[in-house]
Scaffold this motif. Sequence first.
Motif, PDB file in Angstrom:
ATOM      1  N   HIS A 236      -2.112   1.398  13.841  1.00  0.00           N
ATOM      2  CA  HIS A 236      -1.364   2.733  13.248  1.00  0.00           C
ATOM      3  C   HIS A 236      -0.281   2.446  12.423  1.00  0.00           C
ATOM      4  CE1 HIS A 236      -0.203   6.506  13.669  1.00  0.00           C
ATOM      5  NE2 HIS A 236       0.858   6.216  14.086  1.00  0.00           N
ATOM      6  N   TRP A 237       0.505   1.208  12.799  1.00  0.00           N
ATOM      7  CA  TRP A 237       1.686   0.844  11.987  1.00  0.00           C
ATOM      8  C   TRP A 237       1.633   0.588  10.702  1.00  0.00           C
ATOM      9  CZ3 TRP A 237       5.317  -3.539  14.061  1.00  0.00           C
ATOM     10  CH2 TRP A 237       6.641  -3.264  13.478  1.00  0.00           C
ATOM     11  N   VAL A 238       0.234   0.006  10.467  1.00  0.00           N
ATOM     12  CA  VAL A 238      -0.101  -0.223   8.899  1.00  0.00           C
ATOM     13  C   VAL A 238      -1.066   0.864   8.319  1.00  0.00           C
ATOM     14  CG1 VAL A 238       0.691  -2.506   9.357  1.00  0.00           C
ATOM     15  CG2 VAL A 238      -1.801  -1.881   9.673  1.00  0.00           C
ATOM     16  N   GLY A 239      -1.229   1.541   9.105  1.00  0.00           N
ATOM     17  CA  GLY A 239      -2.371   2.903   8.397  1.00  0.00           C
ATOM     18  C   GLY A 239      -3.618   2.217   8.750  1.00  0.00           C
ATOM     19  N   TRP A 240      -4.068   1.485   9.677  1.00  0.00           N
ATOM     20  CA  TRP A 240      -5.737   0.910   9.601  1.00  0.00           C
ATOM     21  C   TRP A 240      -6.279   1.424  10.501  1.00  0.00           C
ATOM     22  CZ3 TRP A 240      -7.822  -1.905   5.762  1.00  0.00           C
ATOM     23  CH2 TRP A 240      -9.039  -2.361   6.015  1.00  0.00           C
ATOM     24  N   LYS A 241      -7.527   1.649  10.656  1.00  0.00           N
ATOM     25  CA  LYS A 241      -8.432   2.138  11.578  1.00  0.00           C
ATOM     26  C   LYS A 241      -9.392   1.160  12.063  1.00  0.00           C
ATOM     27  CE  LYS A 241     -11.774   5.799  12.488  1.00  0.00           C
ATOM     28  NZ  LYS A 241     -12.553   6.944  11.994  1.00  0.00           N
ATOM     29  N   ALA A 258      -3.995  -6.139   6.299  1.00  0.00           N
ATOM     30  CA  ALA A 258      -3.982  -4.571   5.652  1.00  0.00           C
ATOM     31  C   ALA A 258      -3.245  -4.352   4.420  1.00  0.00           C
ATOM     32  CB  ALA A 258      -3.783  -3.730   7.098  1.00  0.00           C
ATOM     33  N   VAL A 259      -1.808  -4.765   4.400  1.00  0.00           N
ATOM     34  CA  VAL A 259      -0.935  -4.613   3.388  1.00  0.00           C
ATOM     35  C   VAL A 259      -1.524  -5.155   2.170  1.00  0.00           C
ATOM     36  CG1 VAL A 259       1.305  -4.786   2.460  1.00  0.00           C
ATOM     37  CG2 VAL A 259       0.864  -4.409   5.017  1.00  0.00           C
ATOM     38  N   ASN A 260      -2.083  -6.437   2.219  1.00  0.00           N
ATOM     39  CA  ASN A 260      -2.666  -7.067   1.107  1.00  0.00           C
ATOM     40  C   ASN A 260      -3.812  -6.338   0.475  1.00  0.00           C
ATOM     41  OD1 ASN A 260      -0.566  -9.093   0.816  1.00  0.00           O
ATOM     42  ND2 ASN A 260      -1.881 -10.491   2.073  1.00  0.00           N
ATOM     43  N   LEU A 261      -4.656  -5.842   1.392  1.00  0.00           N
ATOM     44  CA  LEU A 261      -5.840  -5.047   1.068  1.00  0.00           C
ATOM     45  C   LEU A 261      -5.501  -3.815   0.401  1.00  0.00           C
ATOM     46  CD1 LEU A 261      -7.925  -5.667   4.368  1.00  0.00           C
ATOM     47  CD2 LEU A 261      -8.562  -6.371   2.258  1.00  0.00           C
ATOM     48  N   ARG A 263      -2.850  -3.255  -1.439  1.00  0.00           N
ATOM     49  CA  ARG A 263      -2.389  -4.057  -2.757  1.00  0.00           C
ATOM     50  C   ARG A 263      -3.362  -4.346  -3.611  1.00  0.00           C
ATOM     51  NH1 ARG A 263       0.622  -8.008  -1.096  1.00  0.00           N
ATOM     52  NH2 ARG A 263       2.441  -6.635  -0.660  1.00  0.00           N
ATOM     53  N   TRP A 264      -4.674  -4.703  -3.387  1.00  0.00           N
ATOM     54  CA  TRP A 264      -5.624  -5.288  -4.073  1.00  0.00           C
ATOM     55  C   TRP A 264      -6.810  -4.540  -4.061  1.00  0.00           C
ATOM     56  CZ3 TRP A 264      -5.145 -10.781  -1.649  1.00  0.00           C
ATOM     57  CH2 TRP A 264      -4.245 -11.358  -1.986  1.00  0.00           C
ATOM     58  N   HIS A 265      -6.508  -3.083  -3.425  1.00  0.00           N
ATOM     59  CA  HIS A 265      -7.705  -2.322  -3.672  1.00  0.00           C
ATOM     60  C   HIS A 265      -8.476  -1.933  -4.923  1.00  0.00           C
ATOM     61  CE1 HIS A 265      -9.740   1.105  -1.264  1.00  0.00           C
ATOM     62  NE2 HIS A 265      -9.971   1.655  -2.747  1.00  0.00           N
ATOM     63  N   GLY A 266      -9.616  -2.208  -5.029  1.00  0.00           N
ATOM     64  CA  GLY A 266     -10.316  -1.769  -6.501  1.00  0.00           C
ATOM     65  C   GLY A 266     -10.185  -3.100  -7.227  1.00  0.00           C
ATOM     66  N   THR A 267      -9.800  -4.264  -6.964  1.00  0.00           N
ATOM     67  CA  THR A 267      -9.682  -5.195  -7.837  1.00  0.00           C
ATOM     68  C   THR A 267     -10.869  -6.344  -7.045  1.00  0.00           C
ATOM     69  OG1 THR A 267      -8.239  -6.713  -6.291  1.00  0.00           O
ATOM     70  CG2 THR A 267      -7.443  -5.108  -8.218  1.00  0.00           C
ATOM     71  N   ARG A 268     -11.378  -7.272  -8.109  1.00  0.00           N
ATOM     72  CA  ARG A 268     -12.290  -8.136  -7.492  1.00  0.00           C
ATOM     73  C   ARG A 268     -11.876  -9.157  -6.479  1.00  0.00           C
ATOM     74  NH1 ARG A 268     -14.391 -12.915 -11.705  1.00  0.00           N
ATOM     75  NH2 ARG A 268     -15.012 -10.898 -13.077  1.00  0.00           N
ATOM     76  N   ALA A 269     -10.484  -9.403  -6.494  1.00  0.00           N
ATOM     77  CA  ALA A 269      -9.900 -10.393  -5.542  1.00  0.00           C
ATOM     78  C   ALA A 269     -10.010  -9.547  -4.246  1.00  0.00           C
ATOM     79  CB  ALA A 269      -8.597 -10.784  -5.881  1.00  0.00           C
ATOM     80  N   LEU A 271     -11.783  -6.900  -3.235  1.00  0.00           N
ATOM     81  CA  LEU A 271     -13.207  -6.820  -2.658  1.00  0.00           C
ATOM     82  C   LEU A 271     -13.744  -8.196  -2.000  1.00  0.00           C
ATOM     83  CD1 LEU A 271     -15.729  -5.009  -2.309  1.00  0.00           C
ATOM     84  CD2 LEU A 271     -16.385  -5.628  -4.746  1.00  0.00           C
ATOM     85  N   ARG A 272     -13.567  -9.074  -2.640  1.00  0.00           N
ATOM     86  CA  ARG A 272     -14.081 -10.563  -2.038  1.00  0.00           C
ATOM     87  C   ARG A 272     -13.335 -10.717  -0.635  1.00  0.00           C
ATOM     88  NH1 ARG A 272     -13.121 -13.664  -6.217  1.00  0.00           N
ATOM     89  NH2 ARG A 272     -15.381 -13.943  -6.671  1.00  0.00           N
ATOM     90  N   LEU A 273     -11.776 -10.308  -0.740  1.00  0.00           N
ATOM     91  CA  LEU A 273     -11.317 -10.540   0.783  1.00  0.00           C
ATOM     92  C   LEU A 273     -11.714  -9.518   1.715  1.00  0.00           C
ATOM     93  CD1 LEU A 273      -9.038 -11.734   2.300  1.00  0.00           C
ATOM     94  CD2 LEU A 273      -7.361 -10.013   1.360  1.00  0.00           C
ATOM     95  N   TYR A 274     -12.062  -8.360   1.194  1.00  0.00           N
ATOM     96  CA  TYR A 274     -12.725  -7.544   2.209  1.00  0.00           C
ATOM     97  C   TYR A 274     -14.211  -7.929   2.691  1.00  0.00           C
ATOM     98  CZ  TYR A 274      -9.889  -3.133   1.463  1.00  0.00           C
ATOM     99  OH  TYR A 274      -9.018  -2.203   1.371  1.00  0.00           O
ATOM    100  N   LEU A 275     -14.964  -8.549   1.762  1.00  0.00           N
ATOM    101  CA  LEU A 275     -16.314  -8.925   2.457  1.00  0.00           C
ATOM    102  C   LEU A 275     -16.078 -10.163   3.152  1.00  0.00           C
ATOM    103  CD1 LEU A 275     -18.241  -8.603  -0.864  1.00  0.00           C
ATOM    104  CD2 LEU A 275     -18.261  -7.220   1.124  1.00  0.00           C
ATOM    105  N   HIS A 276     -15.064 -11.103   2.799  1.00  0.00           N
ATOM    106  CA  HIS A 276     -14.666 -12.201   3.779  1.00  0.00           C
ATOM    107  C   HIS A 276     -14.264 -11.757   5.037  1.00  0.00           C
ATOM    108  CE1 HIS A 276     -12.547 -15.739   5.234  1.00  0.00           C
ATOM    109  NE2 HIS A 276     -11.452 -15.122   5.192  1.00  0.00           N
TER     110      HIS A 276
END
Length: 359
Positions: A236-241, A258-261, A263-269, A271-276
């Motif tokens: 909840h502190w970082v707004g993540w579910k 979460a913070v890095n995700l 920041r990089w939302h919508g970019t190739r890097a 999306l790769r981090l999300y999938l990882h």
Amino acid sequence: MTLTQSQPTVSLKLHPQQLPRRQSDSPLRVRDDLATPESAALVLEPGEFRSIVVELRHSWRSPLNLELVLEHPTDLPSGCFRGWHESDNPYQLGLDEEVQPSLEHRYSFPSLPPEETQRRVLFFYLPEDFFESEAAITGSRPRLTLEYPLQLRVYASLPHSNRRQLANFAAFGLQIRPQSLYLNLLPNIYQANDFLERFLKILEEAFDPTVRTSEMMWAYLDPLVAPKALLPFLAHWVGWKLDPRLSELQNRHLIRHAVNLYRWHGTRAGLRLYLHLYTGLPLSDRAIEIQEVFDRGFRLGETELGLDSTLGAGQAYHFTVVLRPSEDLEIDEPLVREVIERYKPAFCTYSLQIFPENS
């Protein structure tokens, strides 16, 4: 001449590893017939080895059999005495690994030549939790003893003779004291007071849980090591579910990144981090490949038609995700598609391909 007709001169010296830095409130009580003008004292702190060096020498005209006998009270803590040794390094001797509570309290020097000095080291040790142990708290004795009078007696006899006599003795005290870190914060004049050290130890033990908690506060704020009960708060502190379909470790990593995700939302890097993080695939271009098409479109001479459009260039704003998992890693394709739909740019389309790792 026999030993009974002439008393042999036997020198016995004790060298404690550390002299008491305080005056004891309850001096050691040694028997009057064995009392010495100056009795050595050894301060023993639980969790630390302490030693006393014994030097022995006689001036008899011929070799003598000398025997050292350590006499101690019956209530001396079991395993406190760690034996007679020639080396003064307890760790080199392995005393920290083996506990022998029934060590022999006698040590013999057969046929010791005159004027030859023999040196032996007596080690003492108590476990670090001595004062907190159940035996110390709920023992049958009404109170915990902190002062132990000990004596070293030297018996001499001629070689090949069974008759021996007391040649010398020395008394020393074993003082068990808790180690107080607060005492180091005071001037030296106060560090010499035994009562003050024990009194400060009470305050130190009372405040120790709070101090330890404050020193480890960073661990409560790190999602990877924080208690499981704190994960909803950190999310909840970082707004993540939190995602119940994922393991606890995966959710911990997602909260931490979460913070890095964001920041990089919508970019190739991004999306790769999300999938990882969602699939556990390695964070590499080989395991998670994202292909984008950049065609120049259909050309007629100098005229370009369909640049980044359907005519000549295929699908506009389209990319392909290629996953190459290992044989022991199972990919949840519906979850992967949900992740891509959620975190790709809204105007983009995609296609998903899953191949074996070695393809």
